[in-house]
Design a protein around this motif. Structure first.
Motif, short mmCIF file in Angstrom:
data_model
loop_
_atom_site.label_atom_id
_atom_site.label_comp_id
_atom_site.label_asym_id
_atom_site.label_seq_id
_atom_site.Cartn_x
_atom_site.Cartn_y
_atom_site.Cartn_z
N ASP A 1 1.58 -4.96 2.20
CA ASP A 1 1.39 -4.72 3.63
C ASP A 1 2.19 -5.69 4.52
O ASP A 1 1.95 -5.76 5.72
CB ASP A 1 -0.09 -4.77 4.01
CG ASP A 1 -0.74 -6.11 3.69
OD1 ASP A 1 -0.02 -7.03 3.21
OD2 ASP A 1 -1.96 -6.25 3.90
N ASN A 2 3.15 -6.45 3.94
CA ASN A 2 4.03 -7.28 4.76
C ASN A 2 5.26 -6.47 5.17
O ASN A 2 5.32 -5.27 4.90
CB ASN A 2 4.42 -8.55 4.00
CG ASN A 2 3.24 -9.49 3.84
OD1 ASN A 2 2.37 -9.56 4.69
ND2 ASN A 2 3.21 -10.22 2.73
N ASN A 3 6.25 -7.12 5.75
CA ASN A 3 7.37 -6.37 6.33
C ASN A 3 8.72 -6.55 5.64
O ASN A 3 9.63 -5.75 5.88
CB ASN A 3 7.54 -6.73 7.81
CG ASN A 3 6.38 -6.23 8.65
OD1 ASN A 3 5.75 -5.22 8.33
ND2 ASN A 3 6.08 -6.95 9.72
N HIS B 1 5.67 1.77 12.90
CA HIS B 1 4.62 2.46 12.15
C HIS B 1 4.70 3.94 12.50
O HIS B 1 4.48 4.32 13.66
CB HIS B 1 3.24 1.91 12.52
CG HIS B 1 3.00 0.51 12.05
ND1 HIS B 1 3.55 -0.59 12.66
CD2 HIS B 1 2.26 0.03 11.01
CE1 HIS B 1 3.17 -1.70 12.03
NE2 HIS B 1 2.38 -1.35 11.02
N ALA C 1 -0.31 2.18 14.50
CA ALA C 1 -1.38 1.27 14.10
C ALA C 1 -2.29 0.92 15.27
O ALA C 1 -3.36 0.36 15.09
CB ALA C 1 -0.79 -0.01 13.52
N SER D 1 -6.91 1.56 8.04
CA SER D 1 -6.38 0.20 8.05
C SER D 1 -5.44 -0.02 6.87
O SER D 1 -4.43 -0.72 6.99
CB SER D 1 -7.53 -0.81 8.01
OG SER D 1 -7.03 -2.12 7.99
N ASN E 1 -0.70 0.43 7.19
CA ASN E 1 0.12 -0.75 6.89
C ASN E 1 0.89 -0.64 5.58
O ASN E 1 1.55 -1.60 5.16
CB ASN E 1 -0.75 -2.00 6.88
CG ASN E 1 -1.19 -2.41 8.27
OD1 ASN E 1 -0.36 -2.61 9.15
ND2 ASN E 1 -2.49 -2.51 8.49
N CYS E 2 0.82 0.53 4.93
CA CYS E 2 1.58 0.74 3.70
C CYS E 2 3.07 0.83 4.00
O CYS E 2 3.49 1.21 5.10
CB CYS E 2 1.13 2.03 3.03
SG CYS E 2 -0.41 1.91 2.10
N ASN F 1 4.49 3.99 5.47
CA ASN F 1 4.27 4.28 6.89
C ASN F 1 5.14 3.41 7.79
O ASN F 1 5.02 3.46 9.00
CB ASN F 1 2.79 4.07 7.24
CG ASN F 1 2.45 4.61 8.61
OD1 ASN F 1 2.75 5.77 8.93
ND2 ASN F 1 1.82 3.78 9.43
N LYS F 2 6.03 2.61 7.19
CA LYS F 2 6.85 1.69 7.98
C LYS F 2 8.33 1.96 7.79
O LYS F 2 8.80 2.19 6.67
CB LYS F 2 6.56 0.23 7.57
CG LYS F 2 5.16 -0.26 7.90
CD LYS F 2 5.02 -1.69 7.40
CE LYS F 2 3.64 -2.26 7.67
NZ LYS F 2 3.49 -3.62 7.13
#
Length: 593
Positions: A457-459, A487, A491, A511, A515-516, A519-520
């Motif tokens: 869940d980080n970037n 996102h 979010a 939640s 953040n997966c 999804n980013k």
């Protein structure tokens, strides 16, 4: 017998008003005081002035080499001396403005006399002025030549003329227009430390009334003191520079090492100075871009030299101890060593915009040391070699980002230190290095890494996913500093509740999925702001009230979503995207063709 040391307790006005010219020697550090140190100086002066004490206030020790006629070569205290003079310039401008607009009455004659005396004294300090010159300055500023009262010969200082530009200015606006501005920097960050500190003092003084300024000026010039230690032996002076640092800023490793190199240069001083000044200019530009500074380059060369010596031990000495003690023979050839430092700086200049290098450094700054060790052996850099080592290191540091083990573990730091010995070998093929990396990565369990990616869940991996997607489609990959993490399923925002209900997700599910990685995506800042927290259908449409959407993005995953088969983005879509991300990354990490 001729004396070699002469200590004197001197008032600031007497120290600054010396008939000698202040000089910053070649081996000194650049001007490094920030507004933080200047605020502390200001507060000390202000508190002392308001306390009304009669005893002098002590501002530390100044050490100066007097071996040159009519010059004070400042060994310790250059930061304070430069700042004292910048404060005097700010004081001169404010005093001049006050006296030019002074409305005199019977009660103010004493105040005016005090302000006039302070201005007279400051003019004598800043321009080595006698009575006649002071009168000429007051009558016609432009007709009087402004002498250089502080010459900066430091090979570490890029903006040597900045100080004189400020002191030569008739008013604040002229000073501001004459000084250097850094490209694309905002507000005060666009100025050098010289002007920022001068501006800070000027703005503080401008806020005071006449009585307060009179008190500050009299206190600073007539009640504050320094101990001035004059030495007539240059070797003794350099020895003191290396061992003493009174109340100034702590010396960096690069300051100490450059001083020692300068002392060892002997007949090659001119050549060494030229190389070092080039090095300083190049690293200052790199530091502005937050890539590497001079101390970092010294460390990087230390990694290269240790690897050449076959050292695999992860216990590193600090740069100062390494160069001055463990490997002090390197300092005996200042031209050769500084040329090697400059070569590293040039490598960074050449690779700084490389997209894979930028991606690598998003994961871990320690990658720099091993990257440079490998590239340093090439006389001419080839794009292939740069990308080879960047991808090599990227694979390992991506795993470090995914797992819970720290960099210091044997799987990372110890492995890299062993490999670094091979990185510096000219005839050690990259194919062999890559095979050794593949063998090492096979110690990690593929299923475990995949599971961690699916719940990541980080970037950082969002950037990697864009790179891998572009690579798989033979598209150009790059990203700029203003990129955002978008996102796809918002979010936050006013639509969050409705989107969550449509997706039929609990708070806990939402939640997690929002953040997966699936999804980013990467998105330009202006595009992201334009679509904000809109619905997926809105984000992909071609025109929404002239707002930008995914269609306007240069990032490939975002632009590909414009043609997504559905106008909804649900939990199932995120899961599918998440699986694709995991597939790409696992394939990359385990070097699957």
């Amino acid at each position: 017998m001729r004396k070699t040391i002469e200590p004197n307790l001197r008032l600031i006005k007497d120290y600054l008003g010396s008939s000698d010219i202040f000089s910053i020697p070649e081996y000194q550090r650049k001007y490094s005081w920030t507004t933080k140190e200047c605020d502390k100086l200001w507060q000390d002066i202000d508190d002392f002035a308001n306390a009304g004490g009669e005893d002098p206030y002590f501002f530390g020790t100044i050490i100066a080499d007097c071996s040159e006629r009519n010059k004070l070569n400042i060994i310790d205290g250059q930061q304070r001396t430069t700042t004292f003079l910048l404060f005097c310039k700010a004081l001169q401008l404010v005093l001049s403005d006050i006296l030019a607009n002074f409305k005199e009455d019977e009660d103010s004659s004493t105040l005016k006399r005090g302000l006039t005396n302070s201005l007279d004294l400051v003019l004598r300090i800043l321009y080595k002025a006698d009575d006649e010159t002071v009168e000429n300055i007051l009558d016609d500023w432009d007709s009087v030549e402004k002498p250089v009262i502080l010459e900066n010969k430091s090979i570490n200082e890029e903006f040597k003329d900045e100080f004189h530009k400020i002191l030569s200015a008739k008013n604040f606006d002229i000073a501001e227009k004459s000084v250097h501005r850094f490209y694309k920097k905002q507000k005060d960050n666009k100025y050098t430390g010289f002007f920022k500190n001068f501006k800070s003092f000027y703005e503080k003084l401008e806020k005071l009334d006449k009585d307060e300024i009179n008190k500050i000026a009299k206190c600073f010039l007539g009640k504050c003191q320094v101990v001035e230690i004059r030495s007539w032996d240059i070797e003794q002076a350099i020895a003191m520079f290396n061992s003493l640092n009174s109340t100034g800023m702590p010396l960096d490793d690069s300051d100490i090492i450059s001083a020692q190199l300068y002392a060892n240069a002997n007949d090659d001083k001119e050549k060494f100075n030229s190389i070092w000044e080039n090095l300083v200019e190049t690293t200052n530009n790199l530091e502005q871009r937050k890539i590497v500074n001079l101390s970092g380059i010294l460390q990087e060369y230390m990694y290269i030299q240790r690897a050449k010596d076959g050292l695999e031990d992860v216990n590193m000495l600090g740069a100062r101890k390494y160069y001055l003690d463990a490997k002090k023979e390197l300092l005996k050839d200042p031209v050769s060593l500084s040329s090697n430092f400059l070569k590293i700086a040039y490598i960074w200049e050449e690779i700084k915009e490389n997209s894979i290098i930028k991606l690598l450094l998003k994961f871990n700054e320690n990658a720099k040391f091993f990257l440079i060790s490998y590239l340093f052996k090439f006389e001419k850099l080839e794009q292939k070699e740069v990308e080879n080592i960047a991808v090599y290191l990227l694979r390992l540091f991506v795993i470090l980002d995914i797992v819970e083990t720290g960099y210091s573990s044997s799987n990372f730091k110890s492995f890299l230190f062993r490999q670094n010995v091979n990185f510096v070998k000219e005839n050690y093929s990259f194919e062999k290095l890559n095979n050794e990396l593949n063998e090492h990565i096979n110690n990690f369990k593929e299923d475990d890494l995949r599971e961690r990616i699916l719940s990541y869940d980080n970037n950082q991996l969002v950037f990697l996913n864009e790179f891998l997607y572009a690579k798989s489609h033979n598209l150009k990959f790059n990203f700029n500093d203003s990129v955002n993490i978008e996102h796809i399923m918002p979010a936050s925002g006013k639509n969050k509740t409705s989107i969550q209900e449509d997706a039929k997700m609990s708070n806990e599910d939402f939640s997690f999925y929002v953040n997966c990685l699936g999804n980013k995506i990467l998105l330009e800042e202006d595009v992201n702001k334009s679509i904000s927290n809109a619905w997926f259908k809105t984000k992909k449409q071609s025109t929404i009230k002239e707002k930008k959407g995914y269609k306007d993005s240069k990032y490939h995953i975002a632009s590909a979503l414009v043609n997504y088969e559905s106008d909804q983005w649900t939990k199932d879509d995120i899961e599918k995207a998440n699986e694709k991300v995991a597939d790409r990354i696992i394939k990359f990490l385990f070097d699957k063709k």
